[in-house]
Design a protein around this motif. Sequence first.
Motif, PDB file in Angstrom:
ATOM      1  N   SER A 257       0.837  -1.209   0.000  1.00  8.00           N
ATOM      2  CA  SER A 257       0.000   0.000   0.000  1.00  8.00           C
ATOM      3  C   SER A 257       0.870   1.257   0.000  1.00  8.00           C
ATOM      4  CB  SER A 257      -0.926  -0.006   1.219  1.00  8.00           C
ATOM      5  OG  SER A 257      -0.189   0.080   2.426  1.00  8.00           O
ATOM      6  N   ILE A 258       1.977   1.244   0.725  1.00  7.69           N
ATOM      7  CA  ILE A 258       2.857   2.413   0.763  1.00  7.69           C
ATOM      8  C   ILE A 258       3.524   2.627  -0.590  1.00  7.69           C
ATOM      9  CG2 ILE A 258       4.976   3.326   1.788  1.00  7.69           C
ATOM     10  CD1 ILE A 258       4.148   1.966   4.400  1.00  7.69           C
ATOM     11  N   LEU A 259       3.949   1.544  -1.239  1.00  7.96           N
ATOM     12  CA  LEU A 259       4.591   1.671  -2.550  1.00  7.96           C
ATOM     13  C   LEU A 259       3.604   2.183  -3.595  1.00  7.96           C
ATOM     14  CD1 LEU A 259       7.094   1.273  -4.293  1.00  7.96           C
ATOM     15  CD2 LEU A 259       6.393  -1.100  -4.664  1.00  7.96           C
ATOM     16  N   TYR A 260       2.372   1.679  -3.584  1.00  5.91           N
ATOM     17  CA  TYR A 260       1.347   2.158  -4.519  1.00  5.91           C
ATOM     18  C   TYR A 260       1.074   3.642  -4.292  1.00  5.91           C
ATOM     19  CZ  TYR A 260       0.151  -2.574  -6.093  1.00  5.91           C
ATOM     20  OH  TYR A 260       0.182  -3.834  -6.644  1.00  5.91           O
ATOM     21  N   ALA A 261       0.970   4.047  -3.029  1.00  4.90           N
ATOM     22  CA  ALA A 261       0.711   5.456  -2.735  1.00  4.90           C
ATOM     23  C   ALA A 261       1.865   6.326  -3.229  1.00  4.90           C
ATOM     24  CB  ALA A 261       0.506   5.644  -1.232  1.00  4.90           C
ATOM     25  N   PHE A 262       3.086   5.846  -3.070  1.00  9.46           N
ATOM     26  CA  PHE A 262       4.250   6.603  -3.543  1.00  9.46           C
ATOM     27  C   PHE A 262       4.188   6.786  -5.058  1.00  9.46           C
ATOM     28  CE2 PHE A 262       8.555   6.869  -5.206  1.00  9.46           C
ATOM     29  CZ  PHE A 262       9.119   7.852  -4.411  1.00  9.46           C
ATOM     30  N   GLU A 263       3.843   5.710  -5.777  1.00  4.77           N
ATOM     31  CA  GLU A 263       3.778   5.789  -7.239  1.00  4.77           C
ATOM     32  C   GLU A 263       2.652   6.715  -7.687  1.00  4.77           C
ATOM     33  OE1 GLU A 263       3.357   1.710  -8.317  1.00  4.77           O
ATOM     34  OE2 GLU A 263       5.491   1.235  -8.057  1.00  4.77           O
ATOM     35  N   GLU A 264       1.525   6.705  -6.984  1.00  8.21           N
ATOM     36  CA  GLU A 264       0.402   7.564  -7.364  1.00  8.21           C
ATOM     37  C   GLU A 264       0.658   9.030  -7.024  1.00  8.21           C
ATOM     38  OE1 GLU A 264      -1.964   6.661  -9.181  1.00  8.21           O
ATOM     39  OE2 GLU A 264      -1.704   4.488  -9.091  1.00  8.21           O
ATOM     40  N   SER A 265       1.614   9.275  -6.138  1.00  9.21           N
ATOM     41  CA  SER A 265       1.880  10.647  -5.708  1.00  9.21           C
ATOM     42  C   SER A 265       2.874  11.380  -6.595  1.00  9.21           C
ATOM     43  CB  SER A 265       2.420  10.639  -4.269  1.00  9.21           C
ATOM     44  OG  SER A 265       3.758  10.144  -4.237  1.00  9.21           O
ATOM     45  N   ILE A 266       3.463  10.682  -7.572  1.00 12.02           N
ATOM     46  CA  ILE A 266       4.524  11.295  -8.392  1.00 12.02           C
ATOM     47  C   ILE A 266       4.025  12.530  -9.133  1.00 12.02           C
ATOM     48  CG2 ILE A 266       6.086  10.895 -10.325  1.00 12.02           C
ATOM     49  CD1 ILE A 266       6.929   9.510  -7.777  1.00 12.02           C
ATOM     50  N   LYS A 267       2.745  12.558  -9.474  1.00 11.78           N
ATOM     51  CA  LYS A 267       2.211  13.700 -10.231  1.00 11.78           C
ATOM     52  C   LYS A 267       2.101  14.962  -9.383  1.00 11.78           C
ATOM     53  CE  LYS A 267      -2.512  12.066  -9.387  1.00 11.78           C
ATOM     54  NZ  LYS A 267      -3.736  11.536 -10.026  1.00 11.78           N
TER      55      LYS A 267
END
Length: 295
Positions: A257-267
């Motif tokens: 969940s933390i890795l997915y959130a990090f990837e979604e936050s790049i924008k």
Amino acid sequence: MSTNVKFRLASDRVNTQILTGDRIPRLYTPGEVVTAQQSFMRGHGTYVEDDDIKASVAGVMEQVNKLISIKPLKSRYVGEIGDVVVARITEVQQKRWKVDTNSRLDSVLLLSSVNLPGGELRRRSAEDEQMMRKYLQEGDLISAEVQNIYDDGSLSLYTRSLKYGKLSQGILVKVFPSLIKRRKTHFHNLPCGVSIILGNNGFIWISPTSTSESENDGGFTQNLSEVIPRADREVIARLRNCILALAQCKMMLYDTSILYAFEESIKYEVHELLNQEAIFDVAFLTQHRLRLQEI
């Protein structure tokens, strides 16, 4: 679409879908009747009055066969043997350290439960006892494991494994212990070049992978003079904001969940992740990806 409308839509999506499935758990308040059936047994967070089982704390009901308990939404850490914790030294005593583990009582780290410098396996001497503050002093952060639980509920820790010990440079993030998902391992090296320790006590440690690998050997040295590159510090700050975003939306925290959130936050820019609209957007997209993974 205006910003206010987008914010409201994002928050509605998260609030209605962020919990288990599409079903929001029933929330009980103190004094509210949980069940009037006398065939049930009362567990933690409940009491009996007028043959009714009532909630003594605000939380959700958990039922195991005939045992009913209320799990509080906010509570101190209740340790279990084998839990991984991130903790802070609060006091140096005779042959032991007092440690803050976010629990009701201070925990204890015995001198006999730590690795001596060099990994020596021998009896602790009076000289070792005199050098305790040189090994660990007030304010130091450590990673440890729960070895034992005393009768009063306080915890006994140990750092005899090579993966535990004093922590060096990084950021400490505090969340509710109930949001940390229990996994086989709580030490993770993420692809973004950052290491995290997800303490079962709600303390999360974020550090550069290079520093974590060199210091996380059960030793007592800290290289606080090492300069962490700006790019690594930005990644750590972004990861910290992502974890707080998931915690604000009451999502379970684990490596995926933390890795997915990090990837979604790049924008977003790092500082933009402090805005409510970005928080809800990242949480919703993370929840969506987690559901697709379960299908």
